[in-house]
Design a protein around this motif. Structure first.
Motif, PDB file in Angstrom:
ATOM      1  N   LYS A  53       0.853  -1.186   0.000  1.00  0.00           N
ATOM      2  CA  LYS A  53       0.000   0.000   0.000  1.00  0.00           C
ATOM      3  C   LYS A  53       0.891   1.240   0.000  1.00  0.00           C
ATOM      4  O   LYS A  53       1.826   1.336   0.794  1.00  0.00           O
ATOM      5  N   VAL A  54       0.629   2.132  -0.905  1.00  0.00           N
ATOM      6  CA  VAL A  54       1.338   3.411  -0.910  1.00  0.00           C
ATOM      7  C   VAL A  54       0.283   4.503  -1.034  1.00  0.00           C
ATOM      8  O   VAL A  54      -0.365   4.629  -2.073  1.00  0.00           O
ATOM      9  N   ARG A 104       0.166   9.690   3.581  1.00  0.00           N
ATOM     10  CA  ARG A 104       1.556   9.376   3.959  1.00  0.00           C
ATOM     11  C   ARG A 104       1.635   8.022   4.689  1.00  0.00           C
ATOM     12  O   ARG A 104       2.205   7.905   5.769  1.00  0.00           O
ATOM     13  N   GLU A 105       1.003   7.065   4.053  1.00  0.00           N
ATOM     14  CA  GLU A 105       0.969   5.749   4.678  1.00  0.00           C
ATOM     15  C   GLU A 105       1.554   4.719   3.710  1.00  0.00           C
ATOM     16  O   GLU A 105       1.239   4.729   2.516  1.00  0.00           O
ATOM     17  N   LYS A 118       3.266   5.133   9.099  1.00  0.00           N
ATOM     18  CA  LYS A 118       2.467   6.332   8.831  1.00  0.00           C
ATOM     19  C   LYS A 118       3.319   7.527   9.265  1.00  0.00           C
ATOM     20  O   LYS A 118       3.833   7.561  10.381  1.00  0.00           O
ATOM     21  N   LEU A 119       3.483   8.466   8.340  1.00  0.00           N
ATOM     22  CA  LEU A 119       4.345   9.607   8.624  1.00  0.00           C
ATOM     23  C   LEU A 119       3.514  10.842   8.961  1.00  0.00           C
ATOM     24  O   LEU A 119       2.441  11.057   8.400  1.00  0.00           O
ATOM     25  N   GLN A 120       4.066  11.642   9.860  1.00  0.00           N
ATOM     26  CA  GLN A 120       3.404  12.901  10.220  1.00  0.00           C
ATOM     27  C   GLN A 120       4.464  13.964  10.389  1.00  0.00           C
ATOM     28  O   GLN A 120       5.484  13.729  11.049  1.00  0.00           O
ATOM     29  N   GLU A 121       4.195  15.102   9.832  1.00  0.00           N
ATOM     30  CA  GLU A 121       5.158  16.193   9.955  1.00  0.00           C
ATOM     31  C   GLU A 121       4.873  16.962  11.237  1.00  0.00           C
ATOM     32  O   GLU A 121       3.724  17.219  11.588  1.00  0.00           O
ATOM     33  N   SER A 122       5.927  17.298  11.931  1.00  0.00           N
ATOM     34  CA  SER A 122       5.728  18.177  13.076  1.00  0.00           C
ATOM     35  C   SER A 122       6.964  19.051  13.174  1.00  0.00           C
ATOM     36  O   SER A 122       8.024  18.634  13.622  1.00  0.00           O
ATOM     37  N   GLY A 123       6.820  20.224  12.624  1.00  0.00           N
ATOM     38  CA  GLY A 123       7.965  21.125  12.500  1.00  0.00           C
ATOM     39  C   GLY A 123       8.934  20.572  11.479  1.00  0.00           C
ATOM     40  O   GLY A 123       8.523  20.124  10.400  1.00  0.00           O
TER      41      GLY A 123
END
Lengths: 197, 790, 291
Positions: A69-70, A75-76, A99-104
């Motif tokens: 799965k892309v 962003r998984e 699963k990616l998450q941006e934080s700063g």
């Protein structure tokens, strides 16, 4: 037998770069100890050799890595690595969901790794499988960070090695909150565990 | 207990503790087991086994294996299919793969067999055979096997739409329901007896030797039932020219059987096929993990049990519903009429007239089996159910479990007793047994000690089990295996000098037949036991019989020996009358000689009479001194026992210590007290095994997680408590020697006694049941749940 | 249960062993008592092409006190320890541990050096040597070197031994007045790996103040583990049941067991705590008796 590991970690890189690296099977493979890609089957499937060496123990597998799965929007990414023992003793499957998450400027990575082991390794290695899985995963994360930082992964880190293991002596303190290693070994136990959940 | 003997020590008949004569060779390492058989030109077989519990076989590539120097051939299911040998029947008329042609059904199933010139080359070649599997999701939970969405495993069976094997029931469902409705007290518990393994010290194997010149097939084989095997092989392979007169099965010394050496495993059939095709002897010996992972399991009964009683504790009815996980085929080795074996003995030692029992069996992706591990076909399961339930009832109504049992026992004068599910119990004195056990262990003092310990927060438990066994299958009207009636046989040949050889259809695996059978003949004929050679296990020489399992040897072949010996004694009487010139009625028998009544100086010893049978016998009489008898028992025998166990539990770690264990057995008249005691010690140890240690554990992926002695925990002398044993004797009224059989009683009786003791110890915490094996970890979980440990 | 093919070389001296090892490199494994390596070879988890048998090298089998140090030769068997008068009189912890390893026939062959060099956290001697603060002496082609036990265990089956090194001796500070040690383990049955094992070596003075303490754990951590925090809690303090209880609690918290057929993580922590309490008490009892 199945081992499930949940881990969250941070990478001091922007999410777009992390995402780009994860989409490159050769980069991913370089970070998993003992894995070497040998052939591209399709856009989402790759063949490779997997070697596992733990002290006196050796095992080698014919592997296939699949991008199951892309999802760029979410962003998984789901990666499945399957290895069949070259001597017919069984197989190992490693399903990695990230699963990616941006934080700063930092990327948070939420990961679940499900390892399924079938055959002789499950029969005799049960006391080691969850620890070994944990260590492979840990080493993968370290290697991945090294690679993203633009550095070379040294040869020793491309194999499972003691350092990674010794590092987890403090597992109980550092990763207990985020990791839950669960080991399901019998019908009865499972029932009870479910009841406890 | 003292035993009275009718014969002198020199003769060594019944009641003498003769040392086991087979032990000389075992102690010296001079036994002759299958793996000791080495034949010229012998080849070795090793087996490629499936790592998957359920998978399609896409291809098998043998090229690399065949290229190894010393590899003769690799045999696959497709090769066997050409000879129609890829499937074989099980004893209960199910079918089992010899080697698969398309699908594997359990982890460690045989997939292909390598034949090579050495054992080492064979093992290397096994790794070189390339099998391409397409794994499928296995059915591991028997409770899910009947779900509508469960895959149908036995697609080989035409029209099969689910995984149900059979439904069996016994008793009056409606009447039982009625009694339960009106009962003051009903207790209910789900009791699971997990899958276990006999784990005999010697694994299974064979040396198959087909001689192309004589067209004779000799198979040295680890089997408890050589004659039945010969017949089955003839039925399976008759079409390729192996007819029964050309087949010789030799079962040499066996290192334990316990039911695990009754079934016919695929390895035997492939080895037989291989020698037939190659013309050289082929040896196949399993290793430990193969034995544990692929050979027949026992138990695996999930039982929902209910007991109805008055408020005073008088039992009124018993009801039991069971789900049996049989693996991928029904590999039970039961008598044909009894798919659930003798499970209907589950009403136990108690006097009530209403019961209902049912069993549903299902297929899963586990190895086949369902064998009677040191148990007369599901008796262990039955005894565990009733003996646990009686304790649960006692706990519920607050009555001492000994008292409750005493009040419910079938009384001595009620025998022969017709049980609620139709068996005719032949004899017993249950009150005397329990009373003896209570006196021996000091029951009342222990209860006092328990009160004191509980006041201090310590966990001490006392557990009782008063079981009734059903053994000695069996009367021909009801008992057969694949149509073969379950009689057994003895043939006695006395040589001119008064020494003898006797042969039997049974096969000792450690029971001591070479000693006890000689004692039976000594008892009846007065020939010293040490002058009698006993032989078993060679189908070319022994009379036909169904073999040794289900505590049947003494009940059937032992009886046959007594009757054959009596036939010879009758002949001896005729010769004595002739020689002493008196009528037969004027003769008196004492062990070893006939004398004239009133004139004891006029006598002939048995040795003189045997000599005369060859040298000077009455005109018209047949010469020689030989007899054979095939004994068809009129009923089964019903040994019983009263066992009491005391445990102490560590309230911090859950560790369980069996402090004492008293076993009072009633196995009828005893042939060799020392052998009986040895049997009981061994059986009790095999009883503590499932109670506290053993269980075959599978995960959802179909892996067996403890398929070696590293994790399959067979107790040793260290884990065994000091066993304290004694007897009460009520002779079987229908057995010629009054014997009942003993080997399985302790295996049946020990687990409930131990579990009852553990539950009793934990009962102040409100515990009413714990599943076996009760491990320290399980006890710790209870202690944690109850807040005793943190 | 049939190992892959291998060549067998018997070394009669250390030098000869090193020569073999250098010749065959990564394909070679040293074999002493064989009770860890051979099962792995029979399962074909390990397939060394060359086995260098060091079990007959002379001069590596001894238990002796020298210069205030107890020296144990690496080829000393478990049975040697179990029946050693010196151990019985002065180092009962070594009798405790040897008695709990395998069964008598295993103990007749299995060596102390092998138990350590295998680098398995499930083996019993690592915890004991941690408690005893042992020093490991290794010899290789380039001479001997000492490795403090705290630096010896690196990971799964991995130690600080270099490729051709042979563990030749274990050195333990000699016992003195006020010193007592004990080892105990909980196992499912005799011969099993420990579900949890605890080694304690304790020195107290006449007022029951802890002068020195070592606590090692078996099989409740990926690598053999010293419970440093519990040691710190005890050291310099007067022993009380409350304090011992606290040390036990720390052991249960700081270990990092993995759930397996033996039981859950919680269970292992719980019994580690209890076993630590009991083993400290046993060591204390022995320590007091030596004063």
């Amino acid at each position: 037998m199945k081992v499930s590991i949940d881990k969250n970690f941070e990478i001091a890189q922007p999410v777009s770069k992390v995402w780009e690296y994860l989409l490159d099977p050769y980069k991913v493979a370089e970070c998993v100890p003992g894995v070497k890609l040998t052939e591209k089957i399709s856009e989402t499937e790759y063949k490779g050799d997997v070697g596992l060496k733990l002290g006196p123990v050796n095992a080698s597998f014919n592997g296939v890595i699949t991008y199951a799965k892309v999802d760029e929007v979410a962003r998984e990414i789901h990666l499945v690595g399957k290895g069949v023992d070259k001597k017919g003793k069984g197989s190992v499957e490693m399903a990695l969901e990230m699963k990616l998450q941006e934080s700063g400027n930092v990327t948070m990575v939420n990961t679940t790794m499900n390892v399924t082991v079938i055959g002789v390794m499950a029969q005799f290695g049960s006391r080691l499988i969850s620890d070994v899985s944990d260590h492979i995963f840990k080493q993968f994360v370290e290697n991945f960070q090294t690679l993203l930082a633009g550095k070379e992964i040294d040869d020793q880190d491309k194999q499972i090695h003691g350092g990674a293991v010794a590092g987890t002596v403090v597992k109980s303190i550092t990763s207990k909150l985020t990791s839950g290693v669960k080991n399901i070994f019998s019908k009865k136990d499972k029932k009870e565990e479910n009841e406890n959940e | 207990m003292e035993f009275t003997c009718k014969t002198s020590k020199e003769i060594g008949g019944m009641g003498h503790s003769l040392k086991r004569r087979e032990d000389d060779r075992f102690i010296q390492g001079k036994g002759n087991y299958v793996d000791d058989v080495k034949l010229p030109g012998m080849l070795y077989m090793d087996i490629v086994r499936s790592p998957y519990a359920y998978a399609k076989i896409k291809s098998i590539n043998t090229e690399k294996a065949l290229a190894i120097d010393g590899v003769i051939t690799v045999i696959t299911g497709k090769d066997l299919e050409e000879h129609n040998l890829h499937w074989m029947p099980t004893f209960l008329s199910d079918t089992q793969m010899v080697l698969p042609t398309d699908t594997v059904m359990y982890q460690a199933q045989e997939v292909a067999c390598v034949i090579a010139t050495s054992r080492y080359i064979a093992a290397d070649a096994v790794e070189a055979v390339e099998v391409d599997y397409e794994p499928m999701k296995p059915v591991m939970d028997p409770h899910k096997a009947l779900d509508p969405d469960a895959p149908v495993l036995r697609t080989d069976k035409e029209g099969k739409k689910d995984n149900h094997i059979y439904h069996w029931e016994n008793g009056d469902r409606e009447k039982t329901e009625e009694v339960f409705k009106n009962a003051d007290v009903v207790v209910k518990e789900q009791i699971y007896l997990p899958r276990i393994h006999v784990a005999s010290i010697e694994t299974c194997g064979c040396v198959a030797d087909y001689q192309t010149a004589t067209k004779k097939m000799t198979v040295y084989m680890t089997t408890q039932a050589p004659h039945a095997v010969r017949t089955v092989v003839a039925l399976v392979a008759g079409h390729v020219g192996l007819s029964e007169e050309r087949i010789r099965i030799i079962s040499p010394d066996l290192g334990g059987g316990f039911g695990g050496k009754v079934p016919i495993y695929p390895g035997y059939i492939v080895a037989i096929t291989a020698t037939f095709l190659i013309g050289k002897p082929v040896k196949w010996i399993e290793d430990r993990t193969e034995n544990l992972q692929a050979d027949s399991f026992a138990r695996d009964y999930d039982m929902t049990c209910e007991l109805a009683a008055t408020k005073e504790g008088k039992i009124q009815a018993f009801r039991i519903k069971t789900l049996a996980d049989m693996g991928y085929t029904d590999g039970s080795a039961n008598p044909s009429k009894y798919p659930a074996g003798m499970f209907s003995i589950c009403t136990g030692s108690y006097d009530y007239s209403t019961a209902f029992a049912e069993v549903d069996a299902v297929y899963t992706n586990k190895p086949p089996g369902g064998i009677a591990y040191r148990c007369s076909f599901r008796v262990t399961e039955a005894a565990h159910a009733i003996e646990r339930m009686v304790d649960i009832l006692a706990q519920k109504i607050g009555k001492d479990p000994a008292e409750l049992r005493m009040e419910n026992f079938i009384k001595k004068d009620q025998f022969p007793y017709k049980s609620a599910l139709g068996w005719e119990y032949d004899s017993g004195d249950y009150h005397a047994g329990l009373e003896k056990a209570m006196n021996m262990i000091g029951y009342d003092e222990l209860r006092k000690e328990q009160v004191e310990k509980r006041a201090k927060g310590e966990y001490m438990g006392i557990g009782i089990c008063t079981f009734t066994e059903i053994v000695g299958a069996g009367p021909s009207k009801d008992f057969d295996i694949l149509g073969l009636k379950m009689f057994d046989s003895a043939e006695i040949r006395v040589h001119p000098t008064g020494k003898a050889i006797a042969r039997f259809g049974t096969k000792s695996q450690g029971q001591g037949h070479e000693t006890t059978y000689a004692q039976i003949i000594a008892e009846e004929l007065g020939i010293p036991a040490e002058h009698i050679t006993i032989e078993e296990g060679d189908t070319d020489t022994a009379p036909y019989g169904l073999g040794t399992y289900a505590s049947r040897s003494i009940a059937t072949a032992g009886a046959a020996a007594a009757i054959a010996a009596r036939k010879l004694r009758d002949k001896a009487r005729k010769i004595a009358a002739y020689l002493l010139e008196v009528s037969e009625e004027d003769l008196e028998w004492e062990p070893g000689k006939f004398s004239v009544k009133g004139a004891p100086e006029k006598s002939k010893t048995i040795q003189e009479l045997v000599f005369a049978a060859y040298t000077n016998y009455p005109p018209g009489m047949e010469g020689g001194f030989e007899a054979v008898h095939y004994y068809d028992p009129p009923n089964l025998t019903f040994p019983s026992g009263a066992y009491i166990c005391v445990v102490d539990i560590d309230g911090k770690t859950g560790a369980i210590k069996v402090r004492r264990f008293v076993a009072i057995d009633d196995c009828g008249n005893i042939i060799n007290p020392m052998i009986v005691q040895g049997q009981i010690h061994g059986g009790l140890t095999q009883g503590i095994a499932p109670a506290m240690y053993e269980e075959l554990i599978y995960d959802d992926e179909g892996n067996i997680l403890n398929g070696s002695f590293m994790d399959y925990l067979v107790p040793t002398a260290v884990e065994s408590p000091k066993w304290e044993t004694d007897h009460v004797v009520t002779p079987s009224p229908h057995h010629p020697l009054g014997a009942k059989g003993v080997a399985e009683s302790p295996t049946v009786g020990a687990p409930p006694a131990i579990v009852n003791a553990i539950v009793d110890a934990l009962s102040p915490l409100g515990v009413t049941h714990v599943e076996i094996p009760v491990t320290p970890y399980k006890v710790w979980k209870i202690l944690k749940e109850k807040g005793v440990v943190d | 249960m049939i190992p892959a093919s291998f060549d067998y070389h018997r070394a009669s001296t250390l030098q000869e062993a090193f020569t073999f090892a250098q010749e065959y490199g990564e394909d070679a494994k040293y074999l002493a008592g064989g009770h860890s390596l051979i099962p792995m070879m029979k399962l074909r988890f390990s397939e060394p092409a060359h086995i260098i048998d060091i079990s007959r090298i002379q001069g590596l089998k001894y238990i002796k006190e020298e210069d205030g140090i107890l020296k144990i030769g690496a080829l000393t068997t478990e049975a040697d320890l179990e029946f050693s008068d010196l151990c019985h009189d002065k180092y009962p912890i070594l009798v405790d541990v040897s008695k709990l390893i395998g069964d008598p026939s295993v103990r007749n062959k299995a060596t102390v050096g092998g138990n350590l060099a295998h680098g398995d956290a499930a083996n019993d001697h690592p915890a004991v040597m941690l408690a005893l603060k042992a020093n490991i002496v290794a010899e290789g082609p380039n001479g001997t070197h000492n490795i403090p036990v705290d630096e010896f265990f690196k990971g799964f089956f991995e130690t600080a031994l270099e490729q051709h090194d042979i563990l030749i001796e274990i050195q333990i500070p000699a016992t003195k007045a006020g010193n007592g040690g004990a080892y105990n383990k909980i196992e499912r049955k005799v011969g099993d790996y420990a579900t949890s094992g605890v080694a304690v070596n304790l020195t107290v003075d006449t007022s029951d103040t802890v002068v020195d303490i070592g606590i090692g754990l078996t099989n409740v951590n990926p690598v053999p583990m010293r419970v440093s925090r519990a040691e710190e809690a005890l050291k310099g303090n007067k022993l009380t049941q409350e304090l011992i209880e606290k040390a036990g609690k720390i052991a249960g918290e700081d270990c990092s067991p993995t759930a397996d057929l033996r039981g859950s993580e919680d269970y292992k922590r719980s019994i580690t705590k209890e076993l630590t309490i009991r083993t400290i008490n046993k060591a204390w009892e022995r320590a007091k008796a030596s004063l």
